[in-house]
Scaffold this active site. Sequence first.
Site, mmCIF file in Angstrom:
data_model
loop_
_atom_site.group_PDB
_atom_site.id
_atom_site.type_symbol
_atom_site.label_atom_id
_atom_site.label_comp_id
_atom_site.label_asym_id
_atom_site.label_seq_id
_atom_site.Cartn_x
_atom_site.Cartn_y
_atom_site.Cartn_z
ATOM 1 N N ASP A 54 75.735 -2.239 77.153
ATOM 2 C CA ASP A 54 76.031 -2.157 78.580
ATOM 3 C C ASP A 54 77.521 -1.980 78.863
ATOM 4 O O ASP A 54 77.926 -1.917 80.031
ATOM 5 C CB ASP A 54 75.480 -3.384 79.326
ATOM 6 C CG ASP A 54 76.026 -4.705 78.835
ATOM 7 O OD1 ASP A 54 76.340 -4.816 77.623
ATOM 8 O OD2 ASP A 54 76.142 -5.648 79.641
ATOM 9 N N HIS A 55 78.312 -1.865 77.824
ATOM 10 C CA HIS A 55 79.737 -1.562 77.971
ATOM 11 C C HIS A 55 80.116 -0.276 77.244
ATOM 12 O O HIS A 55 80.855 0.544 77.775
ATOM 13 C CB HIS A 55 80.588 -2.727 77.453
ATOM 14 C CG HIS A 55 80.429 -3.968 78.266
ATOM 15 N ND1 HIS A 55 81.320 -4.356 79.231
ATOM 16 C CD2 HIS A 55 79.443 -4.909 78.278
ATOM 17 C CE1 HIS A 55 80.902 -5.478 79.801
ATOM 18 N NE2 HIS A 55 79.762 -5.831 79.232
ATOM 19 N N HIS A 112 78.753 -3.853 72.882
ATOM 20 C CA HIS A 112 77.441 -4.033 73.496
ATOM 21 C C HIS A 112 77.069 -2.817 74.338
ATOM 22 O O HIS A 112 77.910 -2.213 75.003
ATOM 23 C CB HIS A 112 77.399 -5.307 74.339
ATOM 24 C CG HIS A 112 77.329 -6.551 73.503
ATOM 25 N ND1 HIS A 112 77.590 -7.802 74.000
ATOM 26 C CD2 HIS A 112 77.027 -6.733 72.188
ATOM 27 C CE1 HIS A 112 77.458 -8.706 73.037
ATOM 28 N NE2 HIS A 112 77.112 -8.070 71.930
ATOM 29 N N HIS A 135 84.086 -3.954 74.229
ATOM 30 C CA HIS A 135 83.300 -4.382 73.068
ATOM 31 C C HIS A 135 82.082 -3.487 72.901
ATOM 32 O O HIS A 135 81.808 -2.634 73.745
ATOM 33 C CB HIS A 135 82.905 -5.852 73.164
ATOM 34 C CG HIS A 135 82.048 -6.231 74.336
ATOM 35 N ND1 HIS A 135 82.476 -6.129 75.640
ATOM 36 C CD2 HIS A 135 80.770 -6.697 74.407
ATOM 37 C CE1 HIS A 135 81.515 -6.547 76.461
ATOM 38 N NE2 HIS A 135 80.470 -6.879 75.730
ATOM 39 N N HIS A 137 81.309 -8.186 84.637
ATOM 40 C CA HIS A 137 80.040 -8.381 85.338
ATOM 41 C C HIS A 137 80.243 -9.096 86.670
ATOM 42 O O HIS A 137 81.203 -9.851 86.839
ATOM 43 C CB HIS A 137 79.074 -9.226 84.503
ATOM 44 C CG HIS A 137 78.559 -8.544 83.280
ATOM 45 N ND1 HIS A 137 77.405 -7.799 83.278
ATOM 46 C CD2 HIS A 137 79.047 -8.505 82.014
ATOM 47 C CE1 HIS A 137 77.195 -7.332 82.050
ATOM 48 N NE2 HIS A 137 78.181 -7.735 81.266
ATOM 49 N N HIS A 194 82.852 -13.562 71.885
ATOM 50 C CA HIS A 194 81.631 -12.954 72.418
ATOM 51 C C HIS A 194 81.132 -11.901 71.435
ATOM 52 O O HIS A 194 79.948 -11.855 71.102
ATOM 53 C CB HIS A 194 81.917 -12.337 73.784
ATOM 54 C CG HIS A 194 80.725 -11.708 74.434
ATOM 55 N ND1 HIS A 194 79.660 -12.446 74.890
ATOM 56 C CD2 HIS A 194 80.434 -10.407 74.704
ATOM 57 C CE1 HIS A 194 78.754 -11.627 75.411
ATOM 58 N NE2 HIS A 194 79.210 -10.384 75.301
ATOM 59 N N ASP A 198 83.696 -9.109 78.570
ATOM 60 C CA ASP A 198 82.834 -10.293 78.572
ATOM 61 C C ASP A 198 83.505 -11.493 77.924
ATOM 62 O O ASP A 198 82.828 -12.417 77.455
ATOM 63 C CB ASP A 198 81.518 -9.987 77.850
ATOM 64 C CG ASP A 198 80.575 -9.121 78.684
ATOM 65 O OD1 ASP A 198 80.969 -8.708 79.785
ATOM 66 O OD2 ASP A 198 79.454 -8.860 78.218
#
Length: 301
Positions: free
Chosen positions: A103-104, A101, A99, A217, A156, A178
């Site tokens: 941090d990905h 975001h 996705h 995570h 998400h 996530d």
Amino acid sequence: MLSFWSRFRNVLLQNASAVYFQAQKLRSVGIHGMHSSVEDLKTEAMQVKILPALQDNYMYLIICDSTREAAIVDPVSPETVLQAVKDENVNLKKVLTTHHHWDHAGGNEKLLQMFSLPLEVYGGDNRIGGLNCMVKQNDRLKIGNLDVTCLFTPCHTSGHICYYVQSATGDRYVFTGDTLFQGGCGRFFEGTADQMYDALCKQLSSLPDDTKVFCGHEYTLQNMSYALHVEPQNENILKRIEWAKLRRATKSPTVPSTIAEEKSWNPFMRVHEPSVQKHAQQTDPVRTMGSLRKEKDNFKA
């Protein structure tokens, strides 16, 4: 045409995002090193290299053993990825982004710049940096001789994709970003309880029970604390908490779990269970899903 102030605002937002990304990266590593050790899962046909990143993220290098072709899932730390590719002497061909975001997907464009050969960057959302291969539900691709099926799991984020990987010798792995965590699920940032119910209780639950689950995570102890709050008599949860504590004491990853295990302890995949519905004070599985997520959003262990 954008006004001067609109262009100025966009520049500020882009710079702020870049500063935040770097700050998070530095904070996550700090003087204490990475949050978990690097580990390998190897079978006759494939290898998954678990690569910790940032404060609690996981990236995954998926390697076809017979062809030495590889793909990387959510390469937020490109330097770590390139070192792993070098160490394993593999041919990195694909980026599988779950996705958009930061941090990905935040490392995609830098990885493309650093890597000497073209990379195919897959994902289900135009907000993903470096995207050049848009995918949707049931699209298929290959990592060498490994088969990959794309599972569209919005909630998400509206474009979230999970990647289900199979080998000819019976290996079954799913990379869930996530959407599905060990003992939990992602927040409903861009979706609804109906969508998460479809993702967890229809799509992912229907995968073979022995499918290994690699989530985005290291949230296991936090999630299991909430799971125990929901079902305090569930022995599977109690045992997993003790196991996870031992793993984390040595900075060992708690991934992967399996689909069967998640169905035995993850409250968000157990919304049909009377004990979970009783806790949520609901009788409908979708309403139970929504009630659990609302409580979890404010839960403190």
